[in-house]
Design an enzyme around this catalytic site. Sequence first.
Site: not given
Length: 470
Positions: A78, A153, A177
């Site tokens: 990420k 996210s 997330s």
Amino acid sequence: MNISELSCSELASLVSSRTLHAVEIADALIDQVDKLSDANAFTGFDASSVRADAEQADRDLAAGRSKGPLHGVPIAFKDNINVKGYATTAGTAGMRHFRPQDDAPVAAKLRQAGAIAFGKNNMHELAYGATTNNALFGPSRNPFNPDHVCGGSSGGSACAVAHRMVPASIGTDTGGSVRIPAAFCGLWSYRPSPGRWPKAGIVPISSTRDTPGPIARTPSDLALLDSVIVGHSEVSKSSMIQGLRIGVPDDFFWDLADPSVFRVCSDALDRLKSMGAILEKIDARRLLDHHMASTTIIAFFEGKVTLEGFLEAHGVGNSYETVAQSVAAADVRSILLDQLKSETAVGRERYAEAVNIHRPALQEEYRRIFRDNSLDVLAFPTALIAPPLIGDDATVVLNGQEQPLFPTTIHNTDVGSNAGIPGITIPVGLTDTNLPVGLAFDAAAGADRLLLDVAICLEEQFPALKSRYL
């Protein structure tokens, strides 16, 4: 052999046996990234660097030098996790030129075990959201319907894994997330107990709640990645489902779920019961008062403090206010800017009460629930809703009523996150509109290995879902 369908564990075995070369893996997955670029899973991807690392991995193995259990296996990250050679943008304009000098410890541990860093994945801006409809990089698109979100996210991480671009990606989880994107994309994911995985070198929200965690297509890969990070592996217990005591908290966690999501998750519980699991309906309403009195206060107060510290410690070159002012998403920008105003900022007294009184009380209530009901895990829909449409960022219709999207999406995962307990999500089926649904398991604080053992025992029953479009 379809390389893009193989798991981390399978790829590692084939590389170590010299059945497959690391460069063959790299080339196949690079082709997949190119072919499916419209999915918008990556913010940064250097194919030449990936291929060079794969060639070096093959040379090392030919010389008898294996780096570890992930030798030659691509892993993505990420874009809030520092990976040397890539920018760490956290999905926001104020950080797009920040290039860290070193790997975050979680990335370093995986590379030391032989993993190849396979680019940086798209994310919701600064990790404050659940859609990954990113104004700077564009939305990540759901493989089951490209008009729908991947969740957030860590949406780009789930997008890449579900599109078979990479076998696993490391995301982060503060309120759901890694689990929400995995559920929305038909995958497995694991939120470790905070502190089990190192969080240094990661753009933060909450020092209390943040943790990195993996998204993958098999629970065996979740366990493999966990063993690399914590420094030891354990043999899975093979009969975990027979007699497994599963708490089913109807109030709050189930009753509000979309009927299609409810049906898929209920069917999954029936399958678990047929395998010998014991289902216990429990009352979890006492969790909610202390959760609601602490969750937002902790995240907002620590959001400013921790981001300021990261920007200074890593020499990003922009202040907290500069980064906040440059945020593209209006809702995220207001969260950050509100912390700069005395009339809207969370004060130290409210924060102290939240973190010293209400959060410990929430944790104690979880201990009571597990102890008094002799539970192994709690089970609930990972998200109350199926993946919403891209662009529906503010509200969602749930059971005929319009609801705010973000709190509705994290409704179920946020409670355990606030308490600091570990969780996983399991791909359990599709809604009536062919969108993925996840079933979540939370375990008691520190019971990460039990959770992973349970997951491994369910691997054959609940394989990762695959879109008919892939």
